[in-house]
Design a protein around this motif. Sequence first.
Motif, PDB file in Angstrom:
ATOM      1  N   ALA A  11       0.806  -1.420   0.040  1.00  0.00           N
ATOM      2  CA  ALA A  11       0.001  -0.081   0.041  1.00  0.00           C
ATOM      3  C   ALA A  11       0.769   1.299   0.191  1.00  0.00           C
ATOM      4  O   ALA A  11       0.594   2.206  -0.712  1.00  0.00           O
ATOM      5  CB  ALA A  11      -0.860  -0.174   1.147  1.00  0.00           C
ATOM      6  N   ALA A  14       2.234   1.585  -3.474  1.00  0.00           N
ATOM      7  CA  ALA A  14       1.276   2.225  -4.313  1.00  0.00           C
ATOM      8  C   ALA A  14       1.185   3.520  -4.127  1.00  0.00           C
ATOM      9  O   ALA A  14       0.856   4.241  -5.190  1.00  0.00           O
ATOM     10  CB  ALA A  14      -0.033   1.239  -4.337  1.00  0.00           C
ATOM     11  N   ILE A 295      -1.309   1.388  -8.661  1.00  0.00           N
ATOM     12  CA  ILE A 295      -2.082   0.131  -7.874  1.00  0.00           C
ATOM     13  C   ILE A 295      -2.066  -1.206  -8.664  1.00  0.00           C
ATOM     14  O   ILE A 295      -1.597  -2.035  -8.064  1.00  0.00           O
ATOM     15  CB  ILE A 295      -3.502   0.587  -7.974  1.00  0.00           C
ATOM     16  N   LEU A 331     -10.138  -2.732  -3.743  1.00  0.00           N
ATOM     17  CA  LEU A 331      -9.643  -2.304  -4.804  1.00  0.00           C
ATOM     18  C   LEU A 331     -10.546  -1.978  -6.041  1.00  0.00           C
ATOM     19  O   LEU A 331     -10.364  -0.906  -6.698  1.00  0.00           O
ATOM     20  CB  LEU A 331      -8.395  -2.976  -5.149  1.00  0.00           C
ATOM     21  N   VAL A 386      -6.886  -3.636 -12.321  1.00  0.00           N
ATOM     22  CA  VAL A 386      -7.189  -4.325 -11.092  1.00  0.00           C
ATOM     23  C   VAL A 386      -7.385  -5.747 -11.527  1.00  0.00           C
ATOM     24  O   VAL A 386      -6.683  -6.597 -11.218  1.00  0.00           O
ATOM     25  CB  VAL A 386      -8.256  -3.584 -10.212  1.00  0.00           C
TER      26      VAL A 386
END
Length: 529
Positions: A11, A14, A295, A331, A386
């Motif tokens: 995290a 990202a 991401i 996400l 994603v």
Amino acid sequence: MAAQDVLGQTARLASSSALLQVLFRVVTFGLNAFTLRYLSRELIGVVNVRLTLLYSTVVFLAREAFRRACLSGSAKRNWTKTINLLWLTVPLGVFWSLILGLVWLHLLEVPDPSVVPHYQAGVVAFGLSAIIELLGEPFWVLAQAHLFVRLKVIAESLSVVSKCILTVALVILYPQWGLYIFSLAQLLYVSVLVMCYVIYFVMFLGSPEATKKSFPVARMKALLPNFVEDETFVNWKEARLTWSFFKQSFLKQILTEGERYVMTFLNVLNFGDQGVYDIVNNLGSLVARFIFLPIEESFYVFFAKVLERGKTVKDQKQDDVAMAANVLESLLKLVLLIGLTITVFGYAYSQLALDIYGGSMLSSGTGPDLLRCYSLYVLFLAVNGVTECFTFALMCKEEVDRYNFVMLALSFIFLCISYFLTHWYGSVGFILANCFNMGIRISHSTHYIHDYFRESTHRPLTGLLPSPALLLVYIVSAGVTAFSEVLFCCDKGWMARLIHVSTGALCLAATLVTMFCTETKLMHFVRSQ
């Protein structure tokens, strides 16, 4: 490393990558606005489409498959063999630079030297810059696998800032240099990037910090190709996986940069129109890509570390499965809401944004329609990033090979659709073709995710369903802002523009308040990670 620790570090990676993308896009955004006032649209089109395509194609084909394969699985591995494999990117980069350089020089249309001078030097410089960047690939993969966040932030920030400063200085002082300006700036960018990684590892290896972390590499010599007696030069399992990803990456590059290949090889737009398209493309992706790309890159590492490639959901650790499912659901919801927000508000504010940014040159032609379509494309980009990130992290070699056949068919269909839509709708056709391409890829990835979790109690695809109340607010906001654009934008003076912006701000505020009230699980994920 525990799954929770991996999630926390991922995290942070990202978030840092997102900040980097903000910097890159803002710099590109400002640089285009600046150079438009000094250089021709044709020169910008050649640099941002033709030469950048050469550089990105060489780099992508030479390293993308190696990155995917070498970042899969645990960081505990035989790093000597992995580093040996990564050094193969350099001869591969030389091969692609020579082949594609000859194509760019002798098979494609050469720009008018009086409008775009020094084209040949530009091709050589951008091809050389790709090879220089590949020299840093073992350092980059090692840093990424061990989640060295600060290194990536510092290295890429310094390289972008250096490139920007040199470009601005040369554009002001020597605008007649043409492509020499961007060639020198590109070479400086990759040189600074590689040197930052090399200098960091020279200082880090052998230090107390490296010893404390039990870092698998002790000396700089170990980061060079090494032959080990009685052992193979590379890990053949990684090599076979790399070959599978290479076949896939070739097709993915066509799909990712498809419109630029059509522009470059089929001459459906002149260099000036290519310049306008690229400017609008950069503006359209300014907000979207700085979030979605980091991401995708960072959580690919997370899913690859937490879940084992090629194993069914029953054969995984169930705690890790639960965490991966919850993260994937959050996400998907996050990128969906960001994409919807950009789609809804981008439609009504595209013309105003282009008018402020580039004046009538951008806002009076096809620019506004381009940006409106791109706002819709952002939604597809959001979800695809994603879903593919999870899918590629879990596919086994056989599944990757099967997917390559799907990508092959999709590549051919996409290029055909791009060609025909461009003839019918101009540059807008490129974006419509990209929406179709992303829609097919999303369908494949969601089908894979559904099948993967079918034998478990987890349903992460529910992240693609926003709450009914929030959906209603989006619909009302779209109608109100579209009506406001008709009444107040964009030739009725600054006071009317201010009213239009205020209307959008109120609708956005109502959307965010509704989001905070209805999407409580997502808000908890964002705050905690």
